[in-house]
Design an enzyme around this catalytic site. Sequence first.
Site, PDB file in Angstrom:
ATOM      1  N   LYS A  73      21.147 -35.092 -31.495  1.00 48.21           N
ATOM      2  CA  LYS A  73      19.770 -35.109 -31.985  1.00 48.21           C
ATOM      3  C   LYS A  73      19.706 -34.811 -33.494  1.00 48.21           C
ATOM      4  CE  LYS A  73      17.626 -36.010 -28.106  1.00 48.21           C
ATOM      5  NZ  LYS A  73      18.668 -36.544 -27.220  1.00 48.21           N
TER       6      LYS A  73
HETATM    7  C1  LIG Z   1      13.292 -38.661 -24.669  1.00 47.44           C
HETATM    8  C2  LIG Z   1      14.132 -37.527 -24.156  1.00 47.44           C
HETATM    9  N1  LIG Z   1      13.591 -36.659 -23.292  1.00 47.44           N
HETATM   10  C3  LIG Z   1      14.291 -35.603 -22.823  1.00 47.44           C
HETATM   11  C4  LIG Z   1      15.599 -35.391 -23.179  1.00 47.44           C
HETATM   12  C5  LIG Z   1      16.355 -34.269 -22.555  1.00 47.44           C
HETATM   13  O1  LIG Z   1      16.940 -33.402 -23.472  1.00 47.44           O
HETATM   14  P1  LIG Z   1      18.331 -32.661 -23.130  1.00 47.44           P
HETATM   15  O2  LIG Z   1      19.415 -33.664 -23.184  1.00 47.44           O
HETATM   16  O3  LIG Z   1      18.427 -31.632 -24.232  1.00 47.44           O
HETATM   17  O4  LIG Z   1      18.165 -32.039 -21.800  1.00 47.44           O
HETATM   18  C6  LIG Z   1      16.213 -36.265 -24.085  1.00 47.44           C
HETATM   19  C7  LIG Z   1      17.586 -36.032 -24.546  1.00 47.44           C
HETATM   20  O5  LIG Z   1      18.509 -36.711 -24.407  1.00 47.44           O
HETATM   21  C8  LIG Z   1      15.468 -37.377 -24.575  1.00 47.44           C
HETATM   22  O6  LIG Z   1      16.015 -38.262 -25.403  1.00 47.44           O
END
Ligand SMILES: Cc1ncc(COP(=O)(O)O)c(C=O)c1O
Length: 354
Positions: A179
């Site tokens: 990210k």
């Molecule tokens: C649009 C979106 N929502 C939720 C998430 C979930 O985040 P995490 O991977 O930190 O659990 C991500 C991450 O990949 C994402 O790109």
Amino acid sequence: MIYISKPHITEAEKSAVIEVLNSGMLAQGKKTAELEERFAAVCETRHAVATSSGTTGLYLTLLAHGIGEGDEVITTSFTFIASTSSVLFTGARPVFVDIEEETFNIDPKKIEAVITPKTKAILPVHLYGHPCDMETIMAIAERHGLQVIEDAAQAVGAKYRGKPVGGFGTGVFSLYATKNVMSGEGGMITTDDDQLAEHLRMLRSHGMKERYYHEMLGYNFRTSDLHAAIGVEQIKRIDELTEKRRKNAAYLNEHLEGVITPTARPEVEHVWHQYTIRVPGDRDRAIEHLHESGVGTGIFYPVPVHKQGYIQELVGEVSLPVTERLAEEVISLPVHPSLTQQDLETIVEAVNSI
Ligand SMILES: Cc1ncc(COP(=O)(O)O)c(C=O)c1O
């Protein structure tokens, strides 16, 4: 190979982690509090609550908003699975709305048609770092008494009409390794609501305010100071990191030919988590050519959420023609801050000779 993403790690991140290791205090503590404070400042919200991931952040936020069995949450299918799986974990049902071709985000014109007495929330996703049309979404939510939970996982620092995302409804961010601002793994929830923030902090850590006094049912969805130390150094550099992404995206927009390039609406500040072109026709061949030319690519996402087997079984047939078409056309190209001028030229040459 020019990788599709690359964490921007400097000596500052390395020494921050070593400092935490040397302190012997590895669990959620001072560094996490510092990260929360800095994050809230960037999002211009009263609170930021750190979690173990964006996924757990979304789940806790839905729970804290009282969403559960029998409720419906309106969202998009052109996203990462967590935008939907977090809804399913609460027992609520996701209701998918198609996206705008120009921004890849929820099409606000299509929201009101799917609102029912069971609808409790709208969960817009600021995909690729481009903010959704928050003015229209907030007006719809207000008209129908709905909550808004922004999936801002890909959009830290992005703004809509000068206001940071995550400050319209309750915001949820991801600090996953790829990210724009990352801590390896981690998440962040932003809100101006004091009570909600307290509720989230308790849900995050075994229902405790005071250690070993459990006032409610809670999880362990905490992060650690080791992760937070990385996040702190990253968020200190957010302006520099975002500016590099913007410059890279501007260069690509200016030089790419023969493909559909992404746009940023004039009212938004896009943070370019992904730079996503569209290649109608033979995408596989285009990708093969890019890889042979040393350019890494990503497809975010090849199968829309409503077409994933277990989701399809749960929600049945849904018609989302724009989502389905774009899922077959998108290719994300490297746009991360570590790209050199030579990398950008290689990408342009490879794309223009598809
Ligand atoms: C649009 C979106 N929502 C939720 C998430 C979930 O985040 P995490 O991977 O930190 O659990 C991500 C991450 O990949 C994402 O790109």
